[in-house]
Design a protein around this motif. Structure first.
Motif, PDB file in Angstrom:
ATOM      1  N   LEU A 399       0.851  -1.176   0.000  1.00  0.00           N
ATOM      2  CA  LEU A 399       0.000   0.000   0.000  1.00  0.00           C
ATOM      3  C   LEU A 399       0.894   1.235   0.000  1.00  0.00           C
ATOM      4  CD1 LEU A 399      -2.768  -1.047   2.566  1.00  0.00           C
ATOM      5  CD2 LEU A 399      -2.899  -1.066   0.083  1.00  0.00           C
ATOM      6  N   LEU A 400       0.763   2.012  -1.072  1.00  0.00           N
ATOM      7  CA  LEU A 400       1.591   3.194  -1.258  1.00  0.00           C
ATOM      8  C   LEU A 400       3.073   2.791  -1.249  1.00  0.00           C
ATOM      9  CD1 LEU A 400       1.179   6.153  -1.830  1.00  0.00           C
ATOM     10  CD2 LEU A 400       1.393   6.635   0.614  1.00  0.00           C
ATOM     11  N   HIS A 401       3.863   3.247  -0.252  1.00  0.00           N
ATOM     12  CA  HIS A 401       5.286   2.914  -0.213  1.00  0.00           C
ATOM     13  C   HIS A 401       5.613   1.873   0.858  1.00  0.00           C
ATOM     14  CE1 HIS A 401       5.846   6.254  -2.911  1.00  0.00           C
ATOM     15  NE2 HIS A 401       5.340   7.109  -2.038  1.00  0.00           N
ATOM     16  N   THR A 402       4.572   1.216   1.392  1.00  0.00           N
ATOM     17  CA  THR A 402       4.790   0.261   2.483  1.00  0.00           C
ATOM     18  C   THR A 402       4.540  -1.166   2.000  1.00  0.00           C
ATOM     19  OG1 THR A 402       4.124   1.891   4.138  1.00  0.00           O
ATOM     20  CG2 THR A 402       4.080  -0.432   4.800  1.00  0.00           C
ATOM     21  N   LEU A 403       5.489  -2.019   2.288  1.00  0.00           N
ATOM     22  CA  LEU A 403       5.350  -3.445   1.974  1.00  0.00           C
ATOM     23  C   LEU A 403       5.171  -4.197   3.277  1.00  0.00           C
ATOM     24  CD1 LEU A 403       5.505  -5.603  -0.343  1.00  0.00           C
ATOM     25  CD2 LEU A 403       7.894  -5.937   0.350  1.00  0.00           C
ATOM     26  N   ARG A 404       4.119  -5.031   3.332  1.00  0.00           N
ATOM     27  CA  ARG A 404       3.801  -5.770   4.554  1.00  0.00           C
ATOM     28  C   ARG A 404       3.805  -7.267   4.240  1.00  0.00           C
ATOM     29  NH1 ARG A 404       0.986  -4.696   9.332  1.00  0.00           N
ATOM     30  NH2 ARG A 404       0.675  -2.561   8.591  1.00  0.00           N
ATOM     31  N   ILE A 405       4.565  -8.012   5.013  1.00  0.00           N
ATOM     32  CA  ILE A 405       4.589  -9.471   4.923  1.00  0.00           C
ATOM     33  C   ILE A 405       4.091 -10.017   6.248  1.00  0.00           C
ATOM     34  CG2 ILE A 405       6.008 -11.527   4.658  1.00  0.00           C
ATOM     35  CD1 ILE A 405       7.248  -8.258   3.308  1.00  0.00           C
ATOM     36  N   GLU A 406       2.983 -10.716   6.207  1.00  0.00           N
ATOM     37  CA  GLU A 406       2.356 -11.231   7.426  1.00  0.00           C
ATOM     38  C   GLU A 406       2.378 -12.750   7.409  1.00  0.00           C
ATOM     39  OE1 GLU A 406      -1.796 -10.828  10.017  1.00  0.00           O
ATOM     40  OE2 GLU A 406      -1.631  -9.937   8.018  1.00  0.00           O
ATOM     41  N   VAL A 407       2.815 -13.342   8.523  1.00  0.00           N
ATOM     42  CA  VAL A 407       2.841 -14.792   8.708  1.00  0.00           C
ATOM     43  C   VAL A 407       1.916 -15.130   9.875  1.00  0.00           C
ATOM     44  CG1 VAL A 407       4.268 -16.819   9.162  1.00  0.00           C
ATOM     45  CG2 VAL A 407       5.225 -14.888   7.886  1.00  0.00           C
ATOM     46  N   THR A 408       0.959 -15.985   9.633  1.00  0.00           N
ATOM     47  CA  THR A 408       0.004 -16.366  10.675  1.00  0.00           C
ATOM     48  C   THR A 408       0.016 -17.881  10.836  1.00  0.00           C
ATOM     49  OG1 THR A 408      -1.821 -16.480   9.079  1.00  0.00           O
ATOM     50  CG2 THR A 408      -1.494 -14.390  10.232  1.00  0.00           C
TER      51      THR A 408
END
Length: 554
Positions: A399-408
């Motif tokens: 989103l925009l300039h943010t990269l999010r990697i989520e591990v659940t």
């Protein structure tokens, strides 16, 4: 018992296609445990003990307790109707097990019972319907006895037994001193005795069938079972439409089990995978390396290296590494926590319950904010012969300039101990006649008098299942229904299972971060912040504790 198993296998599993019992990832223990419920006896209310806090079954009472089903009859019929019905609702995948062998054992158990019911129907007609007044009197007495036996007052049960004995005494007196003679007198005499003779014959049939069912029950739980042979599922000629429809229903069941679409039901977690017990997020701003520009990339370009890295989890530095993981791309659809049903997508991008690869890639790149399905990359471990299913889900968003990697982390525990309980012989401990201070065990018949009457009364009505359900009641399965998650316990009550779930989180998360940082570095992204954040998460995951990650206290 061993001889009984051999004889039973050749008798009840006739000519037809033999289907091997094979669970997903070798999960034969959970599969066989669920399949054994089709052969069980005992009251149907026992299934309610296996319900967890999330999914609950319902036992619908009928009008007469004399026609009520037992556990095996209700389970086999409910599972067969729910999973093979022509207009059935979509099913939830049974991870760690294969639902098809369970359904086939339900069909095989029903086949054994149908053979018994055909014989009982002939006995009921010959010794009951022909002498209908006497049959109705005996049935009324036994129905009243069952009603009184179920009362809270123990004296009421004794009263019901006394009534049966009283009717027997009156029948004997009526036989000896008939007030009139001739043909009516002969009929009236036989009218009271014929149902008793029919009961004696029916008892032998029921006892033999009970031994057959218990032999299959025990063989499933001891590892000696073979796949059932279902001749009704093998069309012998083009005109056998019923066999062809059954074959297609079984094929559809297998295809739906392999679907790559799952459903997220809020605090219930992903249906079939269990609740979400942990979540770790790596979210940083995308900053170019000094003197370089960021080469444009999409989230799919990050997911592919993560996929390749997760496939290498079994190749560890040490010889004691992971078992072979199952890595899949999942499309996750949101449903309400109290949803009574789910709807699988149907479009040109879905073939055989499988979303096509190009559509998976489009969802991964575009459906990250707002409405629509989401893409998750999952690595799944089926352990303890299917009793423990660990699933780590990875999602990448930009989103925009943010990269999010989520591990659940999601964990599905073992099936309820009810399904792993082996049959025990019926016996009674009494004192010896001479050495009264010592005891001995006397074996009892598997089928009691009340059970013989119940089976004989139900037998003619088994050809009309809706009528039998109305009179005797039925089992209603929890919805949305899936065999595996409907009766799964939490793994946290088992020490080693809990350890396995917690230990799997660290190497999976580090593999995801390693592949992500390598990909970002190749695209000109300054990975210092990502590396620092990854080290923080790597430290926090050293001592993870299971929690209800989907229960937001807001």
């Amino acid at each position: 018992m061993g001889a009984a198993v051999t004889a039973v296998t050749s008798e009840s599993f006739g000519v037809g296609a033999q289907v091997p019992i094979q669970g997903s990832g070798g999960g034969t223990v959970a599969t066989n445990a669920l399949a054994s419920a089709a052969y069980r006896d005992g009251p149907v209310e026992e299934i309610l003990k296996a319900d967890n806090d999330v999914h609950k079954s319902t036992v619908v009472k009928g009008r007469f307790s004399l026609f009520e089903p037992n556990l095996g009859e209700a389970f086999a019929r409910a599972v067969q109707a729910r999973m093979l019905g022509g207009a059935r609702a979509p099913l939830i995948q049974s991870f760690g097990t294969e639902p098809q062998p369970v359904v086939e054992h339900c069909l095989a158990a029903n086949r054994v019972r149908r053979r018994r019911d055909r014989t009982l129907t002939l006995i009921t007609v010959g010794f009951g319907v022909v002498f209908l007044p006497g049959l109705l009197i005996w049935l009324a007495v036994f129905q009243l006895r069952r009603t009184l036996s179920g009362a809270s007052n123990k004296g009421a049960g004794a009263l019901g037994t006394a009534m049966v004995l009283a009717v027997g005494v009156l029948a004997v007196l009526f036989w000896v001193r008939m007030p009139f003679g001739g043909l009516p007198a002969i009929y009236l005499r036989v009218m009271f005795v014929a149902p008793v003779i029919g009961w004696f014959l029916a008892k032998r049939v029921c006892e033999k069938t009970a031994q057959t069912l218990r032999a299959h029950w025990e063989s499933l739980l001891t590892g000696g079972a073979v796949g059932p042979k279902l001749p009704e599922a093998v069309p012998q000629n083009p005109g056998e439409t019923a066999a062809e429809e059954l074959r297609q229903s079984l094929a559809k069941l297998g295809a739906e089990q392999r679907s790559n679409v799952v459903f997220y039901a809020g605090p219930k977690g992903i249906l079939g995978m269990g609740t979400r017990w942990g979540s770790w997020q790596l979210a940083e701003e995308l900053v170019p390396q000094e003197g370089r520009e960021i080469h444009a990339f999409r989230t799919w370009d990050v997911i592919r290296p993560i996929h390749d890295e997760l496939k290498l989890l079994e190749r560890g530095t040490l010889k004691t590494g992971f078992p072979t993981p199952v890595v899949n791309h999942w499309i996750v659809s949101p449903v309400g926590e109290g949803a009574a049903a789910v709807a699988r997508p149907a479009s040109e991008n879905v073939v055989g319950f499988q979303v096509k690869p190009h559509e998976i890639q489009r969802i991964c790149n575009e459906n990250q904010f707002g409405k629509g399905d989401r893409h998750y990359l999952g690595v799944q471990f089926v352990l303890w012969d299917g009793q423990l299913v660990l699933t780590m889900m990875v999602t990448v968003t930009a989103l925009l300039h943010t990269l999010r990697i989520e591990v659940t982390g999601h964990a599905l525990g073992p099936v309820h101990p009810l399904f792993t309980t082996k049959p025990s012989p019926k016996s009674r401990t009494v004192s010896k006649s001479v050495r009264f201070w010592e005891t001995k065990t006397i074996p009892l018949p598997l089928v009691e008098t009340n059970e013989v009457v119940r089976l004989a009364a139900r037998a003619p009505l088994t050809w009309f299942p809706p009528v039998l359900d109305h009179l005797g009641g039925k089992l209603v399965l929890p919805e949305p229904f899936g065999l595996r998650h409907a009766w799964a316990d939490q793994p946290w009550r088992h020490r080693f299972m809990a350890d396995d779930a917690i230990r799997a989180a660290t190497p999976v998360m580090r593999a995801v971060h390693r592949a992500t940082i390598r990909t970002l570095d190749d695209h000109g992204v300054d990975t210092e912040r990502f590396s620092n954040r990854s080290m923080v998460l790597s430290g926090s995951v050293q001592d993870p504790s299971p929690r209800r990650a989907d229960a937001y206290d807001a």
